[in-house]
Design a protein around this motif. Structure first.
Motif, PDB file in Angstrom:
ATOM      1  N   GLY A 142       0.710  -1.005  -0.256  1.00 32.86           N
ATOM      2  CA  GLY A 142      -0.567   0.138   0.384  1.00 32.86           C
ATOM      3  C   GLY A 142       0.625   2.014   0.264  1.00 32.86           C
ATOM      4  N   GLU A 143       2.130   0.706   0.035  1.00 37.08           N
ATOM      5  CA  GLU A 143       2.918   2.195  -0.130  1.00 37.08           C
ATOM      6  C   GLU A 143       3.583   2.493  -1.371  1.00 37.08           C
ATOM      7  N   LEU A 144       4.534   3.559  -1.121  1.00 39.78           N
ATOM      8  CA  LEU A 144       5.064   4.467  -3.144  1.00 39.78           C
ATOM      9  C   LEU A 144       6.059   4.196  -3.006  1.00 39.78           C
ATOM     10  N   ALA A 145       5.925   2.732  -4.362  1.00 39.56           N
ATOM     11  CA  ALA A 145       7.352   2.862  -4.241  1.00 39.56           C
ATOM     12  C   ALA A 145       7.419   2.859  -5.609  1.00 39.56           C
ATOM     13  N   SER A 146       9.566   2.592  -6.223  1.00 39.14           N
ATOM     14  CA  SER A 146       9.669   3.768  -6.693  1.00 39.14           C
ATOM     15  C   SER A 146      11.679   2.456  -7.564  1.00 39.14           C
ATOM     16  N   VAL A 147      11.694   2.825  -8.681  1.00 37.18           N
ATOM     17  CA  VAL A 147      12.942   2.057  -9.298  1.00 37.18           C
ATOM     18  C   VAL A 147      13.672   3.525  -8.815  1.00 37.18           C
ATOM     19  N   THR A 184       7.588   5.732 -10.347  1.00 38.54           N
ATOM     20  CA  THR A 184       6.916   5.587  -9.082  1.00 38.54           C
ATOM     21  C   THR A 184       5.686   4.932  -9.581  1.00 38.54           C
ATOM     22  N   GLU A 185       4.873   4.227  -8.377  1.00 38.27           N
ATOM     23  CA  GLU A 185       3.854   4.010  -8.326  1.00 38.27           C
ATOM     24  C   GLU A 185       3.180   3.908  -7.381  1.00 38.27           C
ATOM     25  N   PHE A 186       1.977   4.444  -6.335  1.00 38.07           N
ATOM     26  CA  PHE A 186       1.388   4.852  -5.627  1.00 38.07           C
ATOM     27  C   PHE A 186       0.161   3.851  -5.022  1.00 38.07           C
ATOM     28  N   GLY A 187       0.327   3.562  -4.036  1.00 35.20           N
ATOM     29  CA  GLY A 187      -0.691   2.795  -3.383  1.00 35.20           C
ATOM     30  C   GLY A 187      -1.540   3.386  -2.792  1.00 35.20           C
ATOM     31  N   ALA A 188      -2.569   3.107  -1.596  1.00 39.51           N
ATOM     32  CA  ALA A 188      -3.953   3.301  -1.420  1.00 39.51           C
ATOM     33  C   ALA A 188      -3.291   3.927   0.036  1.00 39.51           C
ATOM     34  N   GLU A 189      -1.987   3.572   1.138  1.00 38.14           N
ATOM     35  CA  GLU A 189      -1.377   4.378   1.601  1.00 38.14           C
ATOM     36  C   GLU A 189      -0.049   5.220   1.536  1.00 38.14           C
ATOM     37  N   SER A 241      18.284   0.509  -8.146  1.00 44.58           N
ATOM     38  CA  SER A 241      17.627   0.247  -6.946  1.00 44.58           C
ATOM     39  C   SER A 241      16.163   0.101  -6.554  1.00 44.58           C
ATOM     40  N   ILE A 242      15.146  -1.049  -5.938  1.00 41.85           N
ATOM     41  CA  ILE A 242      13.985  -0.745  -5.670  1.00 41.85           C
ATOM     42  C   ILE A 242      14.031  -0.524  -4.507  1.00 41.85           C
ATOM     43  N   GLY A 243      13.587   0.849  -3.955  1.00 40.51           N
ATOM     44  CA  GLY A 243      12.328   1.256  -2.739  1.00 40.51           C
ATOM     45  C   GLY A 243      11.258   1.401  -2.682  1.00 40.51           C
ATOM     46  N   VAL A 244      10.885   1.223  -1.394  1.00 41.30           N
ATOM     47  CA  VAL A 244       9.466   1.723  -0.856  1.00 41.30           C
ATOM     48  C   VAL A 244       9.662   2.731  -0.006  1.00 41.30           C
ATOM     49  N   VAL A 245       8.741   3.604  -0.090  1.00 40.77           N
ATOM     50  CA  VAL A 245       8.873   4.988   0.453  1.00 40.77           C
ATOM     51  C   VAL A 245       7.291   4.950   1.851  1.00 40.77           C
ATOM     52  N   CYS A 246       7.555   5.392   2.977  1.00 42.16           N
ATOM     53  CA  CYS A 246       6.466   5.415   4.012  1.00 42.16           C
ATOM     54  C   CYS A 246       7.091   6.743   4.820  1.00 42.16           C
ATOM     55  N   PRO A 247       5.858   6.845   5.879  1.00 41.36           N
ATOM     56  CA  PRO A 247       6.082   7.457   7.099  1.00 41.36           C
ATOM     57  C   PRO A 247       7.198   6.775   7.878  1.00 41.36           C
ATOM     58  N   THR A 248       8.031   8.060   8.903  1.00 41.82           N
ATOM     59  CA  THR A 248       8.980   7.784   9.355  1.00 41.82           C
ATOM     60  C   THR A 248       8.404   6.446  10.966  1.00 41.82           C
ATOM     61  N   ASP A 249       7.171   7.139  10.720  1.00 41.96           N
ATOM     62  CA  ASP A 249       6.562   6.161  12.133  1.00 41.96           C
ATOM     63  C   ASP A 249       6.185   4.773  11.774  1.00 41.96           C
TER      64      ASP A 249
END
Length: 253
Positions: free
Chosen positions: A98-103, A116-121, A215-223
């Motif tokens: 559900g997170e943001l993913a990127s290459v 980038t691809e965006f998810g619901a969260e 790289s392949i990564g996921v971005v999310c809130p730090t919490d």
């Protein structure tokens, strides 16, 4: 001709104008001339030429970038094999997390988001393909750094330094080297608040043999990264995707 030869001033100035326009939704000739410390007549001549070629749009005396640049950027991305191979895995990551993913890739010593691809969260932080940031401020950049040869890492650090984007950014070379070694051992990287306070990321390298492609990564809130189980889940998922992309890059038609 050597790459070290000085650039043609007229071409350099045209791209400097484009760079200034990139930072503004729209800007007038007088303001652009002030920012560039050039006569208004000179700036107007450049803008007229750029407008004729479709790179700049004039709307009631103010100027903005035209979609011709979007066309060029789109062509660059769609001609890139890594983008095509990685896109299905980014879609899987988004569905899974559900997170943001990127290459991501490295170019000229900077971290560049290829797609980038965006998810619901997903966080909505103005992240877009083509966005460039200091490579040491993002897990997706550090996993690339970790697999470059020592000479290339030295070149990047010498040229760009270790700029602080937040109070959490690594700005000490010894600390950076230690983190890169940890990434090589564990196979992935994590950062919290190092580029934007409140943003964290988890990433893994895409490699073919000894070559690092990106790289392949996921971005999310730090919490969300405070929970060990969630960190481990994201680390497992990005490694799985990076491995699949690495294999498919070599063998997919």
């Amino acid at each position: 001709m050597s790459d070290d030869a000085p650039p043609l001033k007229t071409i350099q100035r045209a791209f400097e104008i484009i760079e200034v326009l990139k930072e503004h939704k729209e800007v007038g000739v007088a303001e652009l001339a002030r920012q560039m410390d050039l006569p208004k007549s000179t700036v107007h001549d450049y803008l007229r030429t750029l407008r004729t070629m479709g790179y700049v749009i004039n709307e009631d005396g103010t100027y903005r970038l035209g979609f011709r640049l979007l066309e060029l950027g789109g062509q660059v991305k769609y001609r890139n094999r890594l983008f095509h191979v990685a896109k299905p895995e980014l879609e899987r990551l988004v569905e899974k997390t559900g997170e943001l993913a990127s290459v991501n890739v490295e170019e000229r010593g900077r971290f560049v988001i290829l797609h980038t691809e965006f998810g619901a969260e997903s966080l909505r932080l103005g992240i877009y393909p083509g966005l460039k940031t200091p490579i040491h401020t993002h897990a997706g950049g550090k996993v690339i750094l970790a697999h470059l040869d020592d000479e290339r890492v030295e070149q990047i650090v010498d040229e760009h330094g270790l700029e602080a984007r937040t109070n959490h950014t690594i700005t000490d070379r010894e600390t950076l080297d230690s983190e890169l070694e940890t990434i090589r051992k564990e196979g992935y990287g994590i950062d919290r608040d190092q580029q934007v306070v409140g943003m964290g990321s988890v990433a893994a390298p895409v490699r073919v043999g000894e070559a690092i492609l990106g790289s392949i990564g996921v971005v999310c809130p730090t919490d969300r990264l405070r929970a060990e189980d969630y960190r481990e889940t994201l680390a497992d998922e990005v490694q799985k995707s990076a491995n699949i992309v690495s294999v498919n890059y070599q063998y997919a038609p």
